[in-house]
Design an enzyme around this catalytic site. Sequence first.
Site, PDB file in Angstrom:
ATOM      1  N   HIS A 143      -9.469   8.603 -35.222  1.00 13.03           N
ATOM      2  CA  HIS A 143     -10.384   8.775 -36.359  1.00 13.03           C
ATOM      3  C   HIS A 143     -10.297  10.164 -36.974  1.00 13.03           C
ATOM      4  CE1 HIS A 143     -12.237   4.926 -35.740  1.00 13.03           C
ATOM      5  NE2 HIS A 143     -12.780   5.232 -34.586  1.00 13.03           N
ATOM      6  N   ASP A 180      -6.554  -0.440 -31.558  1.00 11.71           N
ATOM      7  CA  ASP A 180      -7.964  -0.157 -31.276  1.00 11.71           C
ATOM      8  C   ASP A 180      -8.808  -1.025 -32.208  1.00 11.71           C
ATOM      9  OD1 ASP A 180      -9.756   2.400 -30.052  1.00 11.71           O
ATOM     10  OD2 ASP A 180     -10.609   1.407 -31.818  1.00 11.71           O
ATOM     11  N   HIS A 182     -11.352  -0.412 -33.817  1.00 14.33           N
ATOM     12  CA  HIS A 182     -11.873   0.328 -34.975  1.00 14.33           C
ATOM     13  C   HIS A 182     -10.707   0.830 -35.827  1.00 14.33           C
ATOM     14  CE1 HIS A 182     -14.867   0.735 -31.625  1.00 14.33           C
ATOM     15  NE2 HIS A 182     -15.609   0.200 -32.565  1.00 14.33           N
ATOM     16  N   ASP A 268     -10.810  -1.595 -26.929  1.00 17.25           N
ATOM     17  CA  ASP A 268     -12.187  -1.996 -27.245  1.00 17.25           C
ATOM     18  C   ASP A 268     -12.278  -3.280 -28.068  1.00 17.25           C
ATOM     19  OD1 ASP A 268     -12.634   1.007 -29.339  1.00 17.25           O
ATOM     20  OD2 ASP A 268     -11.008  -0.458 -29.252  1.00 17.25           O
TER      21      ASP A 268
HETATM   22  O1  LIG Z   1     -13.854   3.590 -30.242  1.00 20.28           O
HETATM   23  C1  LIG Z   1     -14.109   4.246 -31.216  1.00 20.28           C
HETATM   24  C2  LIG Z   1     -15.491   4.853 -31.444  1.00 20.28           C
HETATM   25  C3  LIG Z   1     -16.301   3.960 -32.366  1.00 20.28           C
HETATM   26  C4  LIG Z   1     -17.772   4.426 -32.449  1.00 20.28           C
HETATM   27  C5  LIG Z   1     -17.979   5.725 -33.182  1.00 20.28           C
HETATM   28  C6  LIG Z   1     -19.393   5.672 -33.684  1.00 20.28           C
HETATM   29  C7  LIG Z   1     -19.816   4.241 -33.700  1.00 20.28           C
HETATM   30  C8  LIG Z   1     -18.629   3.433 -33.207  1.00 20.28           C
HETATM   31  N1  LIG Z   1     -13.212   4.398 -32.176  1.00 20.28           N
HETATM   32  O2  LIG Z   1     -11.968   3.844 -32.013  1.00 20.28           O
HETATM   33 ZN   LIG Z   2     -12.329   2.138 -30.954  1.00 18.99          ZN
END
Ligand SMILES: O=C(CCC1CCCC1)NO
Ligand SMILES: [Zn+2]
Length: 370
Positions: A143, A180, A182, A268
């Site tokens: 991220h 991932d 996300h 995840d």
């Molecule tokens: O696994 C993650 C973290 C995700 C969270 C970050 C804030 C809410 C969800 N990013 O790949």
């Molecule tokens: Zn994630």
Amino acid sequence: MPTGYVFHPHYLWHDTGTSDGLLPPDPSAGIPPGAHVGNADTTRRIHDLIHASGLLRDLVAIEPREATMTELLRVHTSDHVQHIKDQSDQRGGGDAGDGYSPVGRGSYRIARLAAGGLTELVTRVAEGEVTNGYALTRPPGHHATADHAMGFCLFNTIAVAARHAQAQLGLPRIAIVDVDVHHGNGTQAIFYADPTVLTISIHQANCFPPNSGHVRENGAGPGAGYALNVPLPAGTGHAGYLHAMHQVVLPALDRFAPDLILLAAGFDANVFDPLARQMLTADTYRQMTRLLVDAAGRLCDGRLVAAHEGGYNPWYVPHCALAFLEELAGTTTHLPDPYAAVVAGYAAEPLLPHQRDAIEAAAQLVDRVK
Ligand SMILES: O=C(CCC1CCCC1)NO
Ligand SMILES: [Zn+2]
């Protein structure tokens, strides 16, 4: 084929403090002190299972090093690096900036060790010491943009390694596959205008970051066509992910012909994960890995290097990671997924029309990869 493995106890010492799940304690808001969902426990259990299963004996241990400032600054602004260091230098640590991403005291050096660990692994792959590898690094990275940390990510580990491979290892064309759950928004943003790095993200639609990872996000300028997104509906499972691999990821890799494939290995999307609503099982991760190992063998002498990203269920993620790593290493521990009977129904779900449609929308853009 020798498989490299990067781990260090310091990855477990990145302190995510007393956030209760995602949010810092706030009695006035009814939030007690607790454990951050991205605490060290799941990472520790993954390493323990790799060791206890005997798989560790089949891997080539590679000692991580801290990424140099030169390596970090190929990706991040100096202000961003300084911000993380400032937060990390504070006696009680701080937050990376989005309110969800604790920076513990000393996390700056640990995040550099994560980026440097993957970079060192990629170096050993390029030099032929190992064919492929897995860096069980923490904190995660996908991220983080050039100038912002978010979503538990401080530095973009995989981007630092990709730029190192191009600048120092004679690997000009890099494909980054992000499974991932996300969206790999940071990695995408860093390379958005760059046709030498193909980014492909398969993720739960509209999960995190908000309003990110749409099919229409396809690269810009000279990089137009070199960012692919497969936003999958919540509830997508085994059939949907494998269909996305066959319809989008593998054809795009074949067209791009990378010199190195990097995998943002988040676990995840597993059926029991608290931070998303997909339905993957350990066997799904095994089968996706098999496809990527075959593609790497076809395209780039087997060069496939994975960086650990998310995965928050401490009792299931280790089995997903073990299945992935067995396949990467081309071996077996003879330890089956102990939850296979529990998840058999989830994995049996057929590909559903709305999932097929979402994948087809992304597949339309594969031909733009040259
Ligand atoms: O696994 C993650 C973290 C995700 C969270 C970050 C804030 C809410 C969800 N990013 O790949
Ligand atoms: Zn994630």
